[in-house]
Design a protein around this motif. Structure first.
Motif, PDB file in Angstrom:
ATOM      1  N   ASN A  58      -1.008  21.536 -30.513  1.00  0.00           N
ATOM      2  CA  ASN A  58      -0.093  22.665 -30.282  1.00  0.00           C
ATOM      3  C   ASN A  58       0.181  23.402 -31.579  1.00  0.00           C
ATOM      4  N   SER A  59       1.016  24.410 -31.504  1.00  0.00           N
ATOM      5  CA  SER A  59       1.275  25.285 -32.653  1.00  0.00           C
ATOM      6  C   SER A  59       1.951  24.548 -33.799  1.00  0.00           C
ATOM      7  N   ASP A  60       2.600  23.427 -33.511  1.00  0.00           N
ATOM      8  CA  ASP A  60       3.260  22.639 -34.557  1.00  0.00           C
ATOM      9  C   ASP A  60       2.313  21.633 -35.182  1.00  0.00           C
ATOM     10  N   GLY A  61       1.085  21.603 -34.707  1.00  0.00           N
ATOM     11  CA  GLY A  61       0.105  20.681 -35.241  1.00  0.00           C
ATOM     12  C   GLY A  61       0.140  19.315 -34.595  1.00  0.00           C
ATOM     13  N   ALA A  62       0.959  19.141 -33.544  1.00  0.00           N
ATOM     14  CA  ALA A  62       1.030  17.852 -32.861  1.00  0.00           C
ATOM     15  C   ALA A  62      -0.112  17.721 -31.866  1.00  0.00           C
ATOM     16  N   THR A  63      -0.572  16.501 -31.678  1.00  0.00           N
ATOM     17  CA  THR A  63      -1.617  16.226 -30.696  1.00  0.00           C
ATOM     18  C   THR A  63      -0.994  16.173 -29.310  1.00  0.00           C
ATOM     19  N   VAL A  64      -1.646  16.822 -28.348  1.00  0.00           N
ATOM     20  CA  VAL A  64      -1.162  16.835 -26.964  1.00  0.00           C
ATOM     21  C   VAL A  64      -2.230  16.203 -26.089  1.00  0.00           C
ATOM     22  N   LEU A  65      -1.849  15.116 -25.422  1.00  0.00           N
ATOM     23  CA  LEU A  65      -2.753  14.456 -24.479  1.00  0.00           C
ATOM     24  C   LEU A  65      -2.228  14.667 -23.069  1.00  0.00           C
ATOM     25  N   VAL A  66      -3.118  14.997 -22.148  1.00  0.00           N
ATOM     26  CA  VAL A  66      -2.740  15.176 -20.738  1.00  0.00           C
ATOM     27  C   VAL A  66      -3.439  14.093 -19.920  1.00  0.00           C
ATOM     28  N   PHE A  67      -2.590  13.220 -19.282  1.00  0.00           N
ATOM     29  CA  PHE A  67      -3.107  12.191 -18.381  1.00  0.00           C
ATOM     30  C   PHE A  67      -2.788  12.570 -16.943  1.00  0.00           C
ATOM     31  N   VAL A  68      -3.701  12.203 -16.046  1.00  0.00           N
ATOM     32  CA  VAL A  68      -3.475  12.396 -14.607  1.00  0.00           C
ATOM     33  C   VAL A  68      -3.554  11.022 -13.944  1.00  0.00           C
ATOM     34  N   ILE A 122       0.288  -0.307   3.639  1.00  0.00           N
ATOM     35  CA  ILE A 122      -0.391  -1.370   2.903  1.00  0.00           C
ATOM     36  C   ILE A 122      -1.348  -0.692   1.926  1.00  0.00           C
ATOM     37  N   ASP A 123      -1.139  -0.979   0.669  1.00  0.00           N
ATOM     38  CA  ASP A 123      -1.955  -0.349  -0.372  1.00  0.00           C
ATOM     39  C   ASP A 123      -2.114  -1.352  -1.504  1.00  0.00           C
ATOM     40  N   ASN A 124      -3.288  -1.908  -1.614  1.00  0.00           N
ATOM     41  CA  ASN A 124      -3.560  -2.881  -2.663  1.00  0.00           C
ATOM     42  C   ASN A 124      -4.439  -2.304  -3.782  1.00  0.00           C
ATOM     43  N   THR A 125      -4.684  -0.995  -3.757  1.00  0.00           N
ATOM     44  CA  THR A 125      -5.536  -0.330  -4.750  1.00  0.00           C
ATOM     45  C   THR A 125      -4.675   0.237  -5.869  1.00  0.00           C
ATOM     46  N   SER A 126      -5.062  -0.027  -7.080  1.00  0.00           N
ATOM     47  CA  SER A 126      -4.292   0.463  -8.227  1.00  0.00           C
ATOM     48  C   SER A 126      -4.486   1.964  -8.407  1.00  0.00           C
ATOM     49  N   PRO A 127      -3.504   2.633  -8.946  1.00  0.00           N
ATOM     50  CA  PRO A 127      -3.652   4.057  -9.235  1.00  0.00           C
ATOM     51  C   PRO A 127      -4.805   4.303 -10.225  1.00  0.00           C
ATOM     52  N   GLU A 128      -5.471   5.460 -10.080  1.00  0.00           N
ATOM     53  CA  GLU A 128      -6.543   5.867 -10.995  1.00  0.00           C
ATOM     54  C   GLU A 128      -5.941   6.753 -12.081  1.00  0.00           C
ATOM     55  N   ILE A 129      -6.296   6.459 -13.334  1.00  0.00           N
ATOM     56  CA  ILE A 129      -5.725   7.202 -14.464  1.00  0.00           C
ATOM     57  C   ILE A 129      -6.864   7.813 -15.283  1.00  0.00           C
ATOM     58  N   LYS A 130      -6.755   9.093 -15.580  1.00  0.00           N
ATOM     59  CA  LYS A 130      -7.769   9.787 -16.382  1.00  0.00           C
ATOM     60  C   LYS A 130      -7.099  10.563 -17.502  1.00  0.00           C
ATOM     61  N   LEU A 131      -7.752  10.540 -18.686  1.00  0.00           N
ATOM     62  CA  LEU A 131      -7.334  11.411 -19.782  1.00  0.00           C
ATOM     63  C   LEU A 131      -7.977  12.763 -19.528  1.00  0.00           C
ATOM     64  N   HIS A 132      -7.156  13.721 -19.143  1.00  0.00           N
ATOM     65  CA  HIS A 132      -7.664  15.013 -18.705  1.00  0.00           C
ATOM     66  C   HIS A 132      -8.154  15.851 -19.884  1.00  0.00           C
ATOM     67  N   ASN A 133      -7.364  15.963 -20.934  1.00  0.00           N
ATOM     68  CA  ASN A 133      -7.809  16.719 -22.110  1.00  0.00           C
ATOM     69  C   ASN A 133      -6.931  16.395 -23.307  1.00  0.00           C
ATOM     70  N   GLN A 134      -7.383  16.874 -24.445  1.00  0.00           N
ATOM     71  CA  GLN A 134      -6.668  16.700 -25.703  1.00  0.00           C
ATOM     72  C   GLN A 134      -6.633  18.047 -26.409  1.00  0.00           C
ATOM     73  N   THR A 135      -5.442  18.453 -26.855  1.00  0.00           N
ATOM     74  CA  THR A 135      -5.298  19.726 -27.578  1.00  0.00           C
ATOM     75  C   THR A 135      -4.324  19.510 -28.729  1.00  0.00           C
ATOM     76  N   GLU A 164      -0.097  12.213  -6.912  1.00  0.00           N
ATOM     77  CA  GLU A 164      -0.748  12.575  -8.174  1.00  0.00           C
ATOM     78  C   GLU A 164       0.298  13.160  -9.104  1.00  0.00           C
ATOM     79  N   GLU A 165       0.362  12.604 -10.303  1.00  0.00           N
ATOM     80  CA  GLU A 165       1.319  13.086 -11.286  1.00  0.00           C
ATOM     81  C   GLU A 165       0.580  13.403 -12.592  1.00  0.00           C
ATOM     82  N   ILE A 166       1.017  14.491 -13.265  1.00  0.00           N
ATOM     83  CA  ILE A 166       0.434  14.932 -14.538  1.00  0.00           C
ATOM     84  C   ILE A 166       1.433  14.626 -15.643  1.00  0.00           C
ATOM     85  N   PHE A 167       0.919  14.028 -16.724  1.00  0.00           N
ATOM     86  CA  PHE A 167       1.775  13.639 -17.843  1.00  0.00           C
ATOM     87  C   PHE A 167       1.259  14.329 -19.117  1.00  0.00           C
TER      88      PHE A 167
END
Length: 724
Positions: free
Chosen positions: A639-649, A624-637, A683-686
């Motif tokens: 890359n070498s191609d100039g694209a924005t990289v966001l990491v969510f956990v 029984i689990d009625n608590t929603s997952p917690e989501i955090k924006l871990h960082n923003q970088t 826990e999953e990293i995106f």
């Protein structure tokens, strides 16, 4: 075979455990049919009474008696297989005399002329032999056909020969010689002419097969079809006054399940006769007909009507008796029937050595004996008016109480006077078939079974009075109340909700079911009907459980549902005394974690409180689990191609993250995949690579859903520099 009814709830004064008195009643032909008859007759109303005895005269070494005739002195002549031997059995003789041993497989037909000559038709050599009174055999007629099925004399001494392989009837005059040309009296496109009989007008009535026709032959080459039965063969033909009686025969008759419902049997028969070959229920796995064998009557106006059917076997032999009825022999278990009409008939006796009844000879010799011949094994019996040695007796099939039981009284049904001269014996055991582990036969103790408690009981009825009759019997027993068993508990995934609908009234009983006592009793015993539906719950927190349970005594069950947290000791009652084997509950407000259900089954609806027993089963753990997952924006970088990289956990304390996605700057949703490409963790990293973004402020909404459907959402803004 047995009717089982709950009679009374009581406490036993003898045993230390509670028992309920139950009963089993046998009072019909079908129920008594399964037992063994020893010189006992069973009529169509289900009555047992002493019948004519079958005294064994002789047992042949040959396996089959195909044909039998008798002369005026009472001498029997027997045609056999598998060597075609012909035997003579003189009155009072203990052993038969081998009269003729042709080089053939079987002797299917026998006849005697006025001079005492015996004629024997063999198959498959297809020859007719004449054996003079001094025992000298000679070939009398050798037709081209392979089979000789029947031989009949007319009043002028002409011999008629019915053949098969090439269906013809030959007429041989009294002075016929081996080299004379026979008269081909009648021919047909049928394969076999099987049986012949003379009607009162001198016409020859003939049966054929396969796709059996019934013919009337008025003269040489002059015949007509009277009836097409649509079955494999017409096996017997008999003429009584102006009526013609004939029987159908099937290579594989229907299952050996007797019934007195001739209407039901006729429906099956007509389905085949009308060519209804699409009905699989009328055929076996090899395509052979399963229609029942029938005795039919063709009256003087040409109309055919059903008379009788044994149900699960073929009518092997038919002969008129001396009472405007018939003696009938079955092809199974040596059964002999006496049939007056569809409302008055009986199973007269069963041959002790069983087998098929292949011939019945009546009014034989000066003493007018009746003889019965069986095959497999080949035995000759004499049918007597009463038993000459052992008393007539009936032995039932074992009665099954379903569990070890203490057996009580055996109560005959009907007027007490009818059962005078009847005594009972019983034996009991726990093996399904009587063996050395069963108790010995024991007399009743003042009407009560004296055999020890056991699951199975067998009774034997002894008839000392020729007028005694048993119309039915009720056996009472007390079975110990056993606890219900919960066989399976299944927790259903969250998001499903079980709804049980209860009708306020009992559904009507189908009129057809009123003729079946057990169905009526079962319908009346049922409570209001219930229907269970599974629907998608709007509340994703709903959890459901379903289970199955049985009761060894067949009691009605009620259920209670309990729940506890995995690490706790105390169970919390959710639902009690519910009749449906399923339950749903919302889980909002529950502490997140693992829980278990406990299902308790109680036989209280069928027992008094002091006798009630329960059984239970605990489910596997569920979350029984009625608590929603917690989501955090871990960082923003970048890359070498100039694209924005966001990491969510995305993380959840209990449940697995099983899907994720995002909307960038209000655009369509895009699926997100974990960095390890698997949704298999709390826990999953995106890692989101976002090229070609506009400079300045951008927005993103990231969503993750756990395995129980709880959704977590995170909104974020981020800056993109002009260099992109």
């Amino acid at each position: 075979m047995k009717k089982i009814g709950l009679v009374l709830l009581s406490l036993s004064a003898i045993t230390t455990y509670a028992v309920r008195t139950q009963s089993m009643t046998q009072d019909s032909y079908a129920e008594f049919f399964a037992g063994d008859l020893e010189n006992v007759s069973l009529d169509n109303l289900g009555g047992l009474q002493p019948g004519p005895a079958l005294d064994e005269v002789v047992v042949l070494e040959d396996s089959v008696i195909f044909s039998a005739v008798a002369d005026s002195k009472g001498t029997l002549y027997l045609g056999t297989g598998n060597h075609g031997s012909v035997y003579r059995l003189d009155p009072g003789a203990e052993e038969p005399t081998l009269l003729f041993n042709p080089d053939s497989i079987m002797t299917r037909a026998l006849a005697i002329d006025e001079a005492g000559n015996l004629y024997a038709g063999t198959s498959p050599d297809g020859a007719v032999y004449r054996i003079s009174p001094n025992g000298r055999p000679e070939v009398y007629f050798d037709p081209p056909g392979l089979y000789i099925w029947d031989l009949k004399f007319d009043d002028d001494g002409n011999l008629y020969v019915a053949t098969g392989g090439d269906a013809k009837i030959y007429k041989l005059p009294p002075n016929f010689g081996l080299n004379d040309e026979p008269i081909e009296y009648f021919s047909s496109d049928r394969t076999h002419f099987t049986r012949m009989a003379w009607d009162r007008n001198g016409d020859l009535i003939v049966g054929s097969g396969p796709d059996a026709y019934l013919y009337r032959i008025k003269g040489e080459g002059e015949g007509e079809v009277l009836y097409s039965s649509g079955t494999e063969e017409i096996a017997n033909v008999a003429v009584v006054d102006d009526d013609i009686y004939f029987t159908t025969w099937h290579k594989k008759s229907s299952e050996d399940k007797p019934t007195t419902n001739l209407a039901e049997l006729l429906a099956k028969f007509l389905g085949k006769a009308n060519g209804d070959d699409d009905d699989d229920d009328k055929k076996d796995e090899n395509g052979a007909s399963k229609a029942p064998s029938f005795l039919l009557k063709l009256d003087s106006e040409g109309f055919v009507s059903p008379v009788w059917s044994p149900g699960g076997s073929n009518i092997q032999y038919l002969v008129p008796d001396n009472k405007s009825g018939f003696w009938i022999g079955s092809d199974k278990n040596g059964r002999i029937y006496s049939v007056a009409d569809s409302d008055s008939w009986s199973l007269v006796n069963q041959a002790p050595r069983e087998g098929g009844v292949s011939a019945i000879l009546t009014n034989v010799g000066p003493d007018l004996y009746t003889y019965v011949c069986t095959s497999n094994p080949a035995v000759v019996y004499r049918l007597n008016g009463k038993a000459t040695e052992d008393l007539p007796k009936y032995t039932s099939e074992p009665i099954d109480a379903g569990t070890v039981a203490r057996w009580g009284r055996l109560r005959p049904l009907g007027a007490p006077a009818s059962s005078e001269g009847i005594t009972f014996e019983t034996r009991s055991g726990n093996a399904s078939e009587p063996d050395d582990t069963w108790s010995d036969w024991t007399d009743l103790d003042e009407g009560t079974v004296a055999s020890p408690p056991a699951r199975f009981l067998q009774y034997r009825v002894n008839f000392a009075d020729s007028k005694a009759r048993l119309n039915g019997l009720t056996a009472y027993f007390g079975a110990r109340n056993l606890a219900p068993l919960v066989a399976e508990v299944n927790v259903i995934p969250a998001g499903l909700n079980i709804v049980t609908n209860v009708s306020p009234v009992r559904p009507p009983i189908n009129a057809k079911e009123l003729t079946n006592s057990s169905k009526v009793t079962a319908a009346l015993a049922k409570g209001p009907p219930k229907s269970t539906k599974v629907v998608v719950a709007e509340d994703t927190g709903a959890i459901s459980v379903a289970w199955s349970a049985i009761d060894p005594n067949g009691d009605q069950l009620s259920y209670s549902v309990e729940i506890k947290e995995e690490d706790e000791d105390d169970w919390v009652l959710f639902s009690d005394e519910q009749m449906s084997p399923a339950y749903s509950t919302p889980t909002r407000g529950f502490t997140d974690g693992y829980y278990r259900f406990r299902i308790n089954a109680s036989d209280a609806p069928s027992n008094i409180p002091s006798d009630t027993l329960t059984g239970s089963m605990i489910s596997r753990p569920f979350l029984i689990d009625n608590t929603s997952p917690e989501i955090k924006l871990h960082n923003q970088t970048t890359n070498s191609d100039g694209a924005t990289v966001l990491v969510f956990v995305a993380s959840d304390k209990w449940a697995i993250i099983n899907s994720a996605g995002y909307r960038l700057n209000g655009q369509a949703s895009v699926e997100a995949v974990p960095t390890d490409a698997l949704f298999d963790s709390n826990e999953e990293i995106f890692r989101l690579v976002l090229p070609n973004l506009k400079s300045g402020t951008n927005s993103i909404v990231f969503k993750a859903v756990d395995e129980l459907g709880n959704r977590g959402v995170s909104k974020a803004t981020f800056q993109v520099e002009d260099s992109q």
